[in-house]
Design a protein around this motif. Sequence first.
Motif, PDB file in Angstrom:
ATOM      1  N   PHE A  93      -8.564 -11.090 -10.894  1.00 20.62           N
ATOM      2  CA  PHE A  93      -9.707 -11.853 -10.390  1.00 20.62           C
ATOM      3  C   PHE A  93     -10.937 -11.707 -11.283  1.00 20.62           C
ATOM      4  CE2 PHE A  93      -7.029 -10.660  -6.794  1.00 20.62           C
ATOM      5  CZ  PHE A  93      -6.667 -11.923  -6.333  1.00 20.62           C
ATOM      6  N   GLY A  94     -10.704 -11.606 -12.593  1.00 23.42           N
ATOM      7  CA  GLY A  94     -11.806 -11.489 -13.544  1.00 23.42           C
ATOM      8  C   GLY A  94     -12.428 -10.110 -13.617  1.00 23.42           C
ATOM      9  N   GLU A  95     -11.856  -9.138 -12.925  1.00 22.88           N
ATOM     10  CA  GLU A  95     -12.369  -7.761 -12.903  1.00 22.88           C
ATOM     11  C   GLU A  95     -11.319  -6.816 -13.490  1.00 22.88           C
ATOM     12  OE1 GLU A  95     -15.347  -6.781 -11.701  1.00 22.88           O
ATOM     13  OE2 GLU A  95     -15.994  -8.568 -10.623  1.00 22.88           O
ATOM     14  N   ILE A  96     -11.766  -5.711 -14.050  1.00 21.91           N
ATOM     15  CA  ILE A  96     -10.868  -4.696 -14.600  1.00 21.91           C
ATOM     16  C   ILE A  96     -10.751  -3.549 -13.605  1.00 21.91           C
ATOM     17  CG2 ILE A  96     -10.538  -3.011 -16.464  1.00 21.91           C
ATOM     18  CD1 ILE A  96     -10.199  -5.830 -17.453  1.00 21.91           C
ATOM     19  N   SER A  97      -9.504  -3.148 -13.325  1.00 21.76           N
ATOM     20  CA  SER A  97      -9.256  -1.982 -12.488  1.00 21.76           C
ATOM     21  C   SER A  97      -8.818  -0.835 -13.383  1.00 21.76           C
ATOM     22  CB  SER A  97      -8.171  -2.281 -11.453  1.00 21.76           C
ATOM     23  OG  SER A  97      -8.034  -1.186 -10.563  1.00 21.76           O
ATOM     24  N   GLU A  98      -9.504   0.311 -13.223  1.00 22.52           N
ATOM     25  CA  GLU A  98      -9.272   1.463 -14.096  1.00 22.52           C
ATOM     26  C   GLU A  98      -8.632   2.638 -13.362  1.00 22.52           C
ATOM     27  OE1 GLU A  98     -12.987   1.376 -17.064  1.00 22.52           O
ATOM     28  OE2 GLU A  98     -13.563   1.523 -14.935  1.00 22.52           O
ATOM     29  N   GLY A  99      -7.797   2.347 -12.391  1.00 25.34           N
ATOM     30  CA  GLY A  99      -7.137   3.412 -11.656  1.00 25.34           C
ATOM     31  C   GLY A  99      -6.574   2.892 -10.358  1.00 25.34           C
ATOM     32  N   MET A 100      -6.202   3.826  -9.468  1.00 29.23           N
ATOM     33  CA  MET A 100      -5.610   3.456  -8.192  1.00 29.23           C
ATOM     34  C   MET A 100      -6.059   4.424  -7.113  1.00 29.23           C
ATOM     35  SD  MET A 100      -1.571   3.265  -7.173  1.00 29.23           S
ATOM     36  CE  MET A 100      -1.392   4.967  -6.656  1.00 29.23           C
ATOM     37  N   LEU A 101      -6.459   3.863  -5.984  1.00 29.59           N
ATOM     38  CA  LEU A 101      -6.781   4.665  -4.811  1.00 29.59           C
ATOM     39  C   LEU A 101      -5.482   5.173  -4.206  1.00 29.59           C
ATOM     40  CD1 LEU A 101      -8.692   5.588  -2.450  1.00 29.59           C
ATOM     41  CD2 LEU A 101      -8.232   3.351  -1.429  1.00 29.59           C
ATOM     42  N   PHE A 102      -5.424   6.471  -3.901  1.00 35.05           N
ATOM     43  CA  PHE A 102      -4.311   7.013  -3.142  1.00 35.05           C
ATOM     44  C   PHE A 102      -4.647   6.828  -1.674  1.00 35.05           C
ATOM     45  CE2 PHE A 102      -1.682  10.654  -5.232  1.00 35.05           C
ATOM     46  CZ  PHE A 102      -0.725   9.735  -5.595  1.00 35.05           C
ATOM     47  N   ASP A 103      -3.866   6.030  -0.988  1.00 36.51           N
ATOM     48  CA  ASP A 103      -4.067   5.942   0.456  1.00 36.51           C
ATOM     49  C   ASP A 103      -2.772   6.318   1.150  1.00 36.51           C
ATOM     50  OD1 ASP A 103      -2.497   3.637   0.223  1.00 36.51           O
ATOM     51  OD2 ASP A 103      -4.125   2.261   0.663  1.00 36.51           O
ATOM     52  N   ILE A 104      -2.847   6.454   2.449  1.00 40.62           N
ATOM     53  CA  ILE A 104      -1.705   6.901   3.232  1.00 40.62           C
ATOM     54  C   ILE A 104      -1.373   5.827   4.250  1.00 40.62           C
ATOM     55  CG2 ILE A 104      -0.880   8.664   4.850  1.00 40.62           C
ATOM     56  CD1 ILE A 104      -3.065  10.530   3.583  1.00 40.62           C
ATOM     57  N   GLY A 105      -0.127   5.375   4.272  1.00 41.73           N
ATOM     58  CA  GLY A 105       0.330   4.481   5.306  1.00 41.73           C
ATOM     59  C   GLY A 105       0.771   3.106   4.871  1.00 41.73           C
ATOM     60  N   TYR A 106       0.228   2.569   3.784  1.00 44.81           N
ATOM     61  CA  TYR A 106       0.525   1.196   3.381  1.00 44.81           C
ATOM     62  C   TYR A 106       2.034   0.961   3.233  1.00 44.81           C
ATOM     63  CZ  TYR A 106       0.663  -3.155   0.787  1.00 44.81           C
ATOM     64  OH  TYR A 106       0.948  -4.442   0.387  1.00 44.81           O
ATOM     65  N   SER A 107       2.714   1.844   2.530  1.00 41.88           N
ATOM     66  CA  SER A 107       4.151   1.674   2.289  1.00 41.88           C
ATOM     67  C   SER A 107       4.980   1.742   3.563  1.00 41.88           C
ATOM     68  CB  SER A 107       4.656   2.734   1.306  1.00 41.88           C
ATOM     69  OG  SER A 107       4.048   2.558   0.050  1.00 41.88           O
ATOM     70  N   ASP A 108       4.417   2.334   4.600  1.00 48.20           N
ATOM     71  CA  ASP A 108       5.125   2.449   5.875  1.00 48.20           C
ATOM     72  C   ASP A 108       4.678   1.410   6.899  1.00 48.20           C
ATOM     73  OD1 ASP A 108       6.834   4.645   5.248  1.00 48.20           O
ATOM     74  OD2 ASP A 108       5.078   5.948   5.325  1.00 48.20           O
ATOM     75  N   GLY A 109       3.872   0.454   6.460  1.00 58.19           N
ATOM     76  CA  GLY A 109       3.491  -0.641   7.336  1.00 58.19           C
ATOM     77  C   GLY A 109       2.425  -0.304   8.367  1.00 58.19           C
ATOM     78  N   ILE A 110       1.676   0.774   8.139  1.00 58.61           N
ATOM     79  CA  ILE A 110       0.569   1.072   9.048  1.00 58.61           C
ATOM     80  C   ILE A 110      -0.742   0.846   8.307  1.00 58.61           C
ATOM     81  CG2 ILE A 110       1.926   2.701  10.417  1.00 58.61           C
ATOM     82  CD1 ILE A 110       0.439   4.989   9.057  1.00 58.61           C
ATOM     83  N   ILE A 111      -1.820   0.696   9.050  1.00 61.91           N
ATOM     84  CA  ILE A 111      -3.124   0.486   8.416  1.00 61.91           C
ATOM     85  C   ILE A 111      -3.463   1.733   7.620  1.00 61.91           C
ATOM     86  CG2 ILE A 111      -5.588   0.123   8.805  1.00 61.91           C
ATOM     87  CD1 ILE A 111      -4.789  -1.518  11.284  1.00 61.91           C
ATOM     88  N   PRO A 112      -3.654   1.579   6.305  1.00 65.65           N
ATOM     89  CA  PRO A 112      -3.879   2.742   5.453  1.00 65.65           C
ATOM     90  C   PRO A 112      -5.168   3.508   5.768  1.00 65.65           C
ATOM     91  CG  PRO A 112      -3.258   0.840   4.156  1.00 65.65           C
ATOM     92  CD  PRO A 112      -3.548   0.351   5.536  1.00 65.65           C
ATOM     93  N   VAL A 113      -5.101   4.793   5.503  1.00 65.56           N
ATOM     94  CA  VAL A 113      -6.255   5.683   5.587  1.00 65.56           C
ATOM     95  C   VAL A 113      -6.410   6.359   4.233  1.00 65.56           C
ATOM     96  CG1 VAL A 113      -6.054   6.063   8.069  1.00 65.56           C
ATOM     97  CG2 VAL A 113      -4.886   7.600   6.501  1.00 65.56           C
ATOM     98  N   LEU A 114      -7.593   6.867   3.954  1.00 67.01           N
ATOM     99  CA  LEU A 114      -7.843   7.547   2.686  1.00 67.01           C
ATOM    100  C   LEU A 114      -7.161   8.902   2.647  1.00 67.01           C
ATOM    101  CD1 LEU A 114     -11.701   6.980   2.253  1.00 67.01           C
ATOM    102  CD2 LEU A 114      -9.828   5.600   1.332  1.00 67.01           C
ATOM    103  N   ALA A 115      -6.665   9.272   1.471  1.00 64.41           N
ATOM    104  CA  ALA A 115      -6.204  10.639   1.223  1.00 64.41           C
ATOM    105  C   ALA A 115      -7.439  11.403   0.749  1.00 64.41           C
ATOM    106  CB  ALA A 115      -5.107  10.659   0.163  1.00 64.41           C
ATOM    107  N   GLN A 116      -7.885  12.345   1.577  1.00 60.71           N
ATOM    108  CA  GLN A 116      -9.153  13.021   1.320  1.00 60.71           C
ATOM    109  C   GLN A 116      -8.990  14.533   1.305  1.00 60.71           C
ATOM    110  OE1 GLN A 116     -11.170  11.078   4.804  1.00 60.71           O
ATOM    111  NE2 GLN A 116     -12.764  10.760   3.271  1.00 60.71           N
TER     112      GLN A 116
END
Length: 118
Positions: A83-106
């Motif tokens: 979308f015209g923007e550069i991403s320089e990494g990835m947020l680690f979140d918990i839940g997306y791969s299991d079909g639940i609303i993700p939460v932050l890994a903190q």
Amino acid sequence: MNLSSSVKPNISLDTLEQVDIRVGTVIEVEDIKKSDKMVKLVVDFGDFTRSILVGMKKEREDPTEIKGKQALFVVNLDTKKMFGEISEGMLFDIGYSDGIIPVLAQPEKPVPNGTRAG
């Protein structure tokens, strides 16, 4: 909910050590108007700052609620333009791969930005 009991194939410790996971503080959350799900996070890692694109618009009523929070990020992925923007990494979140609303890994308590996980 789609929790899977299958475990991904084993990897070596050397392979795991190649992934650079660090704690960063989200200092800005910016809408990407061209996308219906992406926002841009500006993240402080102590010695450096990164822009990281995250698909959380549909997961949170107000994505800006994570501003000021610490979370885990992968900082050594190849950059990716979306979308015209550069991403320089990835947020680690918990839940997306299991079909639940993700939460932050903190971290359980504040640590210096840039602290490595592992």
